[in-house]
Write an enzyme that holds these catalytic residues in place. Structure first.
Site, short mmCIF file in Angstrom:
data_model
loop_
_atom_site.label_atom_id
_atom_site.label_comp_id
_atom_site.label_asym_id
_atom_site.label_seq_id
_atom_site.Cartn_x
_atom_site.Cartn_y
_atom_site.Cartn_z
N LEU A 283 -18.42 13.29 0.59
CA LEU A 283 -18.50 11.96 0.00
C LEU A 283 -19.69 11.17 0.52
CD1 LEU A 283 -14.72 10.93 -0.05
CD2 LEU A 283 -16.09 11.99 -1.86
N LYS B 74 -4.52 0.14 -1.27
CA LYS B 74 -4.68 -0.91 -0.28
C LYS B 74 -5.02 -0.26 1.06
CE LYS B 74 -0.13 -1.49 1.80
NZ LYS B 74 -0.54 -1.33 3.19
N HIS C 120 2.63 0.09 -4.55
CA HIS C 120 3.71 0.98 -4.98
C HIS C 120 5.07 0.27 -5.02
CE1 HIS C 120 4.11 1.47 -0.57
NE2 HIS C 120 5.37 1.76 -0.82
N LYS D 73 8.91 0.40 -7.98
CA LYS D 73 10.26 0.78 -7.59
C LYS D 73 11.27 0.36 -8.66
CE LYS D 73 9.61 0.93 -2.58
NZ LYS D 73 10.10 2.30 -2.41
N ASP E 44 -1.50 -5.96 6.33
CA ASP E 44 -0.99 -4.68 5.86
C ASP E 44 0.16 -4.83 4.88
OD1 ASP E 44 -1.03 -1.82 5.88
OD2 ASP E 44 0.73 -1.83 7.18
N HIS F 92 2.25 -6.45 -0.48
CA HIS F 92 3.61 -6.10 -0.90
C HIS F 92 4.53 -7.31 -1.00
CE1 HIS F 92 2.39 -2.04 -0.60
NE2 HIS F 92 2.64 -1.85 0.67
#
Length: 487
Positions: free
Chosen positions: A92, A145, A175, A179, A232, A237
């Site tokens: 890369l 992320k 993600h 759910k 994080d 989230h």
């Protein structure tokens, strides 16, 4: 969910942990189910330290198989899934290697999906290298992320990627939005007249959103020590889940209608005065403790972590939304590592009845609540009061269990499986738009800046507990407590 759409799914970071644990298992499950992936669809893995396709298939057999199919691997389906996989050896760091990828993809029908399961520092170089060989046309790009370290760095990445890919080509994945209970929350709210009249400040006392982990930083010490729980987990989230819970009904479920309503929530978040951060935000760091009978080390002694680190592994924050529906209702967000249990849930506490002829138990807060459990077992429960059998009018808490697996024969789809199918089929509703991301960073930044300049250590908590006592005290000031404390 069936598709005839041909595709080529290019997986950068093809030997990484995310690819092994989540992405390839999700694609296998879609393949095994039949009809979800076009027969002509191919997966092209990209890595630099694997010699050829045969070596990569050996790697997949060793590292992916343990993470697929709770009921075991269907060997026939597995063999045909491996037939979909191709491999291109690329460094890369060498843009000229991307001509090898261009040649490998030449003449293939259908859409190209580029999934960047790499560190964010590689996002821009990869996108520029793709453009240099003409692979940014008829394609979609998936960004994992964290997308940046703060608002400035996030904007820098988005600006650079946006010069190469149009916004409708960019899929910023979270993600938790894939759910099943989150999808069912939308169905409950907007498909049933029962909940909509109650989903507002007149009837909701408070809302809790928790993402708790038993695990520590594992092998991610270097990354985590420069990130922390606020970046994080909270910025993405937790704020995304909050926006789903609090959003107004969209006029349809198309991608921009849903994301427009989420954006309105994020822009309505009450700004936090830096002088009040100590009252509405708690940061903690785990010390040595015991989880399920096993001793675990302190965060500061984990590999890759600085011994004098002030990085937070726990955050609890009170959020308010300044709009007509939610004014005055506190939202309590919480996340942490090395906590007492692995759980992700949304708890909607409804107000007590204004007057009860049935006794004091009917007047207590939390007697009526909705609990949406995201993990480990995905359920939705509605708690209410009922009379206990026997003499007298004695009330007890009971729950109605919305057990979807009893009504639907097909199994629940894992979050990554749903989201990857959405990328392949061009559905953007469950992905984060740039303006959403900017609004979330803008709200979080005063907390980040205050913690960076105050230079105060996080509050300690023993591993295996539910975090610093200050997090419980913050809720107590509002006459409530975390769900596990009440139980």
């Amino acid at each position: 969910m069936q598709t005839d759409s041909s595709f080529t799914f290019v997986l950068f970071g093809g030997t990484g942990d995310l690819s092994m644990r989540k992405i390839l298992p999700a694609l296998y499950e879609a393949h095994r189910a039949g009809g979800m992936l076009a027969d002509s669809g191919k997966i092209v893995a990209v890595a630099r330290h694997i010699a050829d396709r045969a070596a990569y298939i050996d790697w997949v057999n060793e590292h992916v198989k343990p993470h697929v199919s709770k009921n075991g691997v269907d060997e026939t389906a597995w063999a045909s899934f491996l037939d979909r996989i191709e491999f291109v050896k690329i460094d890369l760091g060498n843009p000229e290697d991307f001509t090898l990828l261009r040649d490998a993809l030449s003449g293939r029908p259908g859409i190209r999906v580029f999934y960047l399961a790499t560190g964010p520092s590689l996002f821009v170089p990869i996108c520029r290298a793709l453009a240099s060989v003409g692979l940014n046309e008829n394609s979609r790009i998936v960004l994992e992320k964290p997308l940046g370290y703060d608002l400035k760095s996030s904007n820098a990445i988005n600006d650079a990627v946006g010069e190469i890919f149009a916004e409708e080509q960019i899929y910023r994945i979270d993600h938790y939005l894939g759910k099943e209970p989150v999808q069912n929350l939308l169905a409950l709210r907007f498909g049933n007249v029962l909940f909509e009249p109650l989903w507002r400040r007149e009837w909701v006392e408070s809302i809790q959103i928790t993402i708790a982990e038993e695990l520590g930083v594992e092998a991610r010490g270097d990354f985590y020590d420069n990130t922390g729980a606020l970046r994080d987990m909270v910025q993405n989230h937790l704020l995304q889940l909050l926006s789903i819970v609090a959003m107004e009904p969209p006029h349809s479920m198309d991608s921009d209608s849903v994301r427009d309503e989420k954006l309105r929530v994020l822009r309505a978040l009450k700004p936090i005065d830096p002088r009040d951060i100590g009252k509405v935000a708690v940061r903690g760091q785990y010390h040595a403790g015991v989880i399920r009978g096993s001793a675990v080390p302190a965060y500061a002694t984990e590999p890759g972590v600085k011994p004098d680190s002030n990085t937070e592994t726990f955050v609890a924050v009170k959020v308010e939304i300044e709009n007509w529906r939610w004014a005055g209702v506190p939202f309590f967000l919480r996340t942490g590592k090395r906590l007492a249990d692995r759980v992700a849930e949304i708890v909607v506490n409804f107000r007590a009845v204004p007057h009860s002829a049935l006794g004091a138990s009917a007047l207590r807060g939390g007697a009526n609540r909705l609990v949406i459990r995201l993990q480990p077992n995905e359920t939705i429960r509605l708690y209410c009061l009922a009379k206990q059998p026997g003499e007298g009018m004695n009330l007890a808490s009971v729950h109605l269990d919305l057990a979807f697996d009893r009504f639907f024969r097909e199994g629940q789809m894992e979050a990554y499986q749903r989201l990857l199918l959405d990328v392949i089929n061009g559905r953007l509703a469950l992905f984060v738009r740039r303006d959403e991301q900017e609004a979330a960073w803008r709200w979080v930044e005063p907390i980040l800046n205050e913690w960076a300049t105050a230079n105060k250590p996080p509050k300690p908590y023993a591993a295996g507990t539910w975090g610093p006592a200050a997090a419980s005290a913050m809720l107590a000031q509002h006459g409530t407590c975390w769900l596990e404390e009440e139980n």
